[in-house]
Design an enzyme around this catalytic site. Structure first.
Site, mmCIF file in Angstrom:
data_model
loop_
_atom_site.group_PDB
_atom_site.id
_atom_site.type_symbol
_atom_site.label_atom_id
_atom_site.label_comp_id
_atom_site.label_asym_id
_atom_site.label_seq_id
_atom_site.Cartn_x
_atom_site.Cartn_y
_atom_site.Cartn_z
ATOM 1 N N LYS A 195 0.882 -1.175 0.000
ATOM 2 C CA LYS A 195 0.000 0.000 0.000
ATOM 3 C C LYS A 195 0.917 1.221 0.000
ATOM 4 C CE LYS A 195 -4.124 1.895 0.211
ATOM 5 N NZ LYS A 195 -5.115 1.782 -0.893
ATOM 6 N N ASP A 227 -5.402 -3.147 -2.426
ATOM 7 C CA ASP A 227 -6.835 -3.089 -2.760
ATOM 8 C C ASP A 227 -7.063 -3.588 -4.191
ATOM 9 O OD1 ASP A 227 -5.433 -0.821 -3.545
ATOM 10 O OD2 ASP A 227 -6.997 0.614 -3.000
ATOM 11 N N ASP A 251 -2.601 -12.391 5.215
ATOM 12 C CA ASP A 251 -3.671 -13.104 5.935
ATOM 13 C C ASP A 251 -4.982 -12.951 5.173
ATOM 14 O OD1 ASP A 251 -4.949 -14.447 8.105
ATOM 15 O OD2 ASP A 251 -5.697 -12.504 8.782
ATOM 16 N N ASP A 255 -6.981 -15.844 2.418
ATOM 17 C CA ASP A 255 -8.349 -16.362 2.589
ATOM 18 C C ASP A 255 -9.168 -16.136 1.319
ATOM 19 O OD1 ASP A 255 -7.898 -17.150 5.228
ATOM 20 O OD2 ASP A 255 -9.819 -16.354 5.930
HETATM 21 C C1 IPM Z 1 -3.948 -17.773 9.637
HETATM 22 C C2 IPM Z 1 -4.890 -17.468 10.788
HETATM 23 C C3 IPM Z 1 -4.090 -16.867 11.932
HETATM 24 C C4 IPM Z 1 -3.443 -15.598 11.394
HETATM 25 C C5 IPM Z 1 -4.909 -16.578 13.184
HETATM 26 C C6 IPM Z 1 -5.582 -17.830 13.708
HETATM 27 C C7 IPM Z 1 -4.091 -15.923 14.268
HETATM 28 O O1 IPM Z 1 -5.913 -16.626 10.360
HETATM 29 O O2 IPM Z 1 -3.023 -18.584 9.839
HETATM 30 O O3 IPM Z 1 -4.145 -17.205 8.571
HETATM 31 O O4 IPM Z 1 -4.081 -14.556 11.352
HETATM 32 O O5 IPM Z 1 -2.262 -15.666 11.023
HETATM 33 MG MG MG Z 2 -5.928 -16.208 8.296
#
Ligand code: IPM
Ligand code: MG
Length: 360
Positions: A195, A227, A251, A255
């Site tokens: 960023k 973003d 992180d 996801d």
């Molecule tokens: C991940 C998880 C962890 C993180 C959490 C559980 C602390 O979300 O491994 O991605 O944020 O690193």
């Molecule tokens: Mg995570």
């Protein structure tokens, strides 16, 4: 080959998915003539219940004395579990962050690939999913917002919380080097996500990544704002090969990337230090809602065990065999609930483990 593996089953679905990964490792050991010695350790909520803390010195010491660590998942339902009434430094997640720091695991590799067999489970439009994708997110894991100074205090009568995002050039350089090194073994493209239009830490990040890039003339480097990266992941994921980014951005983006592969239950991860030592865990969480029901998808954990064979033990044929067995099992139409689609055969967590073992 004889290897010592520290095993942290953890909370929620952790014990179920780890049991399947150990079955797979035992099958590999038998077939290829290796010995894997396991030491079971507590961490997270189960360690809070047994020891009053989410991570003990004993768990850290045993991990350090092992060749690699295999981990399930930690944590519970943040709304209902008593673990979340404890101060933040005594909650399950503090154990995970603590072990990452204690073992110096600064590089988190999260490969995201769309299996053609699962393209139906991909939530993207067919014209996008048809192109497939195969990327690796290289997430910095021991710096940034997660480990910066933080406090909550009253300032002029107003409650105020502060988290700090700090990186030094050495922390950026070592993760950038890891990213370029894996890119050399892949399609030779690195997208560095930051960023830099707002944050100083990102401007330093960009500068250091540019310096490291000079040592890898064969690798194409591009910089992308975080973003825009979130947008590009759903618009055209096929453009990415290796994406390198700081802890918090990684992180969130990992996801998002996992979801477009169909299910977070498919995504393995490896957290490495400068050596071959690593901690291997599925990218997903402890899924307390389905824990103990033999419903979880063990594939991410089994693929994490394959990453352990590949990256920590240099057992390339064995790792290939496990990944191939996963593909065959999917080809044969077996699915856990999270990746189920019409015409496939629904199986439990343990059945999925058995089916994969039979194909090794
Ligand atoms: C991940 C998880 C962890 C993180 C959490 C559980 C602390 O979300 O491994 O991605 O944020 O690193
Ligand atoms: Mg995570």
């Amino acid at each position: 080959m004889n290897k010592k593996i520290a095993v942290i089953k953890g909370d929620g679905i952790g014990p179920e998915i780890i049991t399947e990964a150990m079955k797979v490792l035992d099958t590999v050991a038998q077939k290829y003539g290796h010995t894997f010695e396991y030491t079971q350790l507590l961490m997270g909520g189960c360690s809070i219940d047994a020891n009053g803390v989410p991570l003990t010195d004993e768990t850290i010491a045993t991990c350090k004395a092992s060749d690699a660590v295999l981990m399930g998942s930690i944590g519970g339902d943040t709304n209902t579990s008593p673990w979340y009434k404890l101060p933040a430094n005594l909650r399950p997640e503090a154990g995970l962050l603590g072990i990452r720091k204690a073992l110096g695991l600064f590089a988190n590799l999260r490969p995201c690939l769309l299996y053609p067999q699962l393209s139906g489970a991909c939530p993207l439009k067919e014209e996008i999913s048809a192109k497939g994708f195969d990327m690796l997110i290289m997430r910095e894991l021991t710096g940034g917002l997660y480990f910066g100074e933080r406090k909550t205090e009253e300032v002029n009568g107003v409650m105020t919380a502060i988290d700090t995002l700090s990186y030094n050039e050495n922390e950026i350089r070592r993760i950038a080097i890891k990213a370029f090194e894996v890119a050399m073994k892949r399609r030779k493209k690195v997208t560095s996500v930051d960023k830099a239009n707002v944050l100083d830490s990102s401007r330093l990040w960009r500068k250091v990544v540019n310096e490291v890039a000079k040592d890898y003339p064969e690798v194409t480097l591009e910089h992308m704002l975080v973003d825009n990266s979130a947008m590009q992941l759903v618009k055209d994921p096929a453009q990415f090969d290796v994406m390198v980014t700081e802890n918090m951005f990684g992180d969130i983006l990992s996801d998002e990337a996992s979801m477009i592969t169909g299910s977070i239950g498919m995504l393995p991860s490896a957290s490495m230090n400068e050596t071959k030592f690593g901690l291997y865990e599925p990218s997903g969480g402890s899924a307390p809602d389905i824990a103990g029901q033999n419903k979880a998808n063990p594939i991410a954990t089994i693929l994490s065990a394959a990453m352990m064979l590949r990256y920590s033990f240099d057992l390339i044929d064995e790792a290939d065999a496990v990944e191939e067995a996963v593909r065959k099992t999917l080809d044969d139409g077996y699915r856990t609930g999270d990746i189920m689609s019409d015409g496939c055969k629904a199986v439990s967590c343990s059945e999925m483990g058995d089916l994969i073992c039979q194909r090794i």
